[in-house]
Scaffold this motif. Structure first.
Motif, PDB file in Angstrom:
ATOM      1  N   THR A  30       0.833  -1.160   0.042  1.00  0.00           N
ATOM      2  CA  THR A  30       0.042   0.148   0.082  1.00  0.00           C
ATOM      3  C   THR A  30       1.163   1.216   0.153  1.00  0.00           C
ATOM      4  OG1 THR A  30      -1.784   1.243   1.181  1.00  0.00           O
ATOM      5  CG2 THR A  30      -0.477   0.105   2.613  1.00  0.00           C
ATOM      6  N   GLY A  43      -7.367  -9.572  -6.175  1.00  0.00           N
ATOM      7  CA  GLY A  43      -6.369  -8.836  -7.017  1.00  0.00           C
ATOM      8  C   GLY A  43      -5.975  -9.710  -8.320  1.00  0.00           C
ATOM      9  N   GLY A  53     -11.393  -3.883 -12.784  1.00  0.00           N
ATOM     10  CA  GLY A  53     -10.696  -3.038 -12.046  1.00  0.00           C
ATOM     11  C   GLY A  53     -11.208  -2.941 -10.551  1.00  0.00           C
ATOM     12  N   GLY A 113      -9.597  -3.642  -7.084  1.00  0.00           N
ATOM     13  CA  GLY A 113      -9.249  -2.565  -6.377  1.00  0.00           C
ATOM     14  C   GLY A 113     -10.134  -2.732  -4.882  1.00  0.00           C
ATOM     15  N   TRP A 114     -11.261  -3.091  -5.128  1.00  0.00           N
ATOM     16  CA  TRP A 114     -11.960  -3.261  -3.664  1.00  0.00           C
ATOM     17  C   TRP A 114     -11.341  -4.388  -2.859  1.00  0.00           C
ATOM     18  CZ3 TRP A 114     -17.573  -2.927  -5.793  1.00  0.00           C
ATOM     19  CH2 TRP A 114     -17.817  -1.493  -5.995  1.00  0.00           C
ATOM     20  N   HIS A 131      -8.097  -5.170  -2.951  1.00  0.00           N
ATOM     21  CA  HIS A 131      -6.904  -4.859  -2.417  1.00  0.00           C
ATOM     22  C   HIS A 131      -7.267  -3.653  -1.010  1.00  0.00           C
ATOM     23  CE1 HIS A 131      -3.446  -2.072  -2.161  1.00  0.00           C
ATOM     24  NE2 HIS A 131      -2.839  -3.122  -2.378  1.00  0.00           N
ATOM     25  N   SER A 132      -8.232  -2.848  -1.218  1.00  0.00           N
ATOM     26  CA  SER A 132      -8.659  -1.964  -0.321  1.00  0.00           C
ATOM     27  C   SER A 132      -9.104  -2.656   1.036  1.00  0.00           C
ATOM     28  CB  SER A 132      -9.685  -0.847  -0.763  1.00  0.00           C
ATOM     29  OG  SER A 132      -9.246  -0.241  -1.750  1.00  0.00           O
ATOM     30  N   THR A 170     -10.965   1.467  -4.543  1.00  0.00           N
ATOM     31  CA  THR A 170     -10.300   1.960  -5.685  1.00  0.00           C
ATOM     32  C   THR A 170     -10.404   1.166  -6.888  1.00  0.00           C
ATOM     33  OG1 THR A 170      -8.304   0.676  -5.020  1.00  0.00           O
ATOM     34  CG2 THR A 170      -8.399   2.788  -3.949  1.00  0.00           C
ATOM     35  N   VAL A 171      -9.895   1.760  -7.781  1.00  0.00           N
ATOM     36  CA  VAL A 171      -9.991   0.733  -9.256  1.00  0.00           C
ATOM     37  C   VAL A 171      -8.373   0.436  -9.445  1.00  0.00           C
ATOM     38  CG1 VAL A 171     -10.554   1.030 -11.651  1.00  0.00           C
ATOM     39  CG2 VAL A 171     -11.989   2.104 -10.059  1.00  0.00           C
ATOM     40  N   ASP A 172      -8.346  -0.842  -9.899  1.00  0.00           N
ATOM     41  CA  ASP A 172      -6.921  -1.186 -10.094  1.00  0.00           C
ATOM     42  C   ASP A 172      -6.959  -1.243 -11.569  1.00  0.00           C
ATOM     43  OD1 ASP A 172      -4.430  -2.205  -9.519  1.00  0.00           O
ATOM     44  OD2 ASP A 172      -5.107  -4.285  -9.279  1.00  0.00           O
TER      45      ASP A 172
END
Length: 194
Positions: A42, A85, A136, A140-141, A143-144, A159-161
């Motif tokens: 992060t 992810g 994405g 992203g979610w 990962h968050s 977030t959007v990955d």
């Protein structure tokens, strides 16, 4: 038109789609069966110097210089979020290649300027445009959530990955599919009047 090359490309994309599908299944199974640590990076603490260490949860090791968090005995949710992810992009790639292979098959069987090819190009375009955003968001979610589960104080939002550039390519394919469909209709109308 070189049908031999198009047929070979359709076969290669179908094999790649199958390989990505197998990677999707294999990664999911092996990762969920693994009992090792789950790590996530992060950028939250990258330039921070916090007194008393980083605010992380119990059993989490953190390195501020690398902005990396590791959970030695992760929960099932953390392990699944870690997969969130990787797996969405493998599934997205596999399905996109499968749709592209079907598009090339239609080109080989019916020719490039047909209703079926225009329809499949439009479907592929919408899939890439919408699928990139959805994939994405899921990555992203995940990962968050994983970061938030290891460092509750951070509470990073969704977030959007990944890159959103494929959205433009997908929308271009949609437009080209619509243009091809109109061209097919105009050709049919012209053939009908002659």
């Amino acid at each position: 038109m070189n049908t031999r090359l198009t047929r070979a490309l359709a076969s290669v994309t179908l094999v790649l789609a199958a390989l990505l599908g197998l990677a999707f299944v294999g990664t999911g199974i092996t990762h969920m069966a693994d009992d090792g640590a789950v790590c996530v990076e992060t950028g939250f603490w990258r330039n921070a110097s916090l007194e008393g260490g980083l605010p992380v949860g119990k059993g989490v090791e953190a390195a501020s210089s690398a902005a990396r968090l590791c959970q030695d005995s992760p929960s099932v949710g953390q392990r699944a979020a870690d997969l969130g992810g990787q797996l969405p992009w493998l599934l997205f790639g596999s399905l996109a290649l499968l749709l592209f292979s079907r598009l090339l098959d239609a080109v080989v069987r019916q020719g490039p300027f047909t209703e079926a090819v225009a329809r499949r190009l439009t479907v592929l375009g919408w899939f890439v445009a919408a699928g990139t955003v959805l994939t994405g968001l899921v990555a992203g979610w995940s990962h968050s959530w994983l970061v938030g589960s290891m460092a509750p104080i951070v509470g990073s939002g969704p977030t959007v990955d990944g890159s959103m550039m494929p959205v433009l390519a997908g929308l271009a394919a949609v437009v080209m599919g619509k243009i091809m469909r109109e061209g097919v209709r105009m050709r049919e109308d012209l053939e009908g009047t002659i």
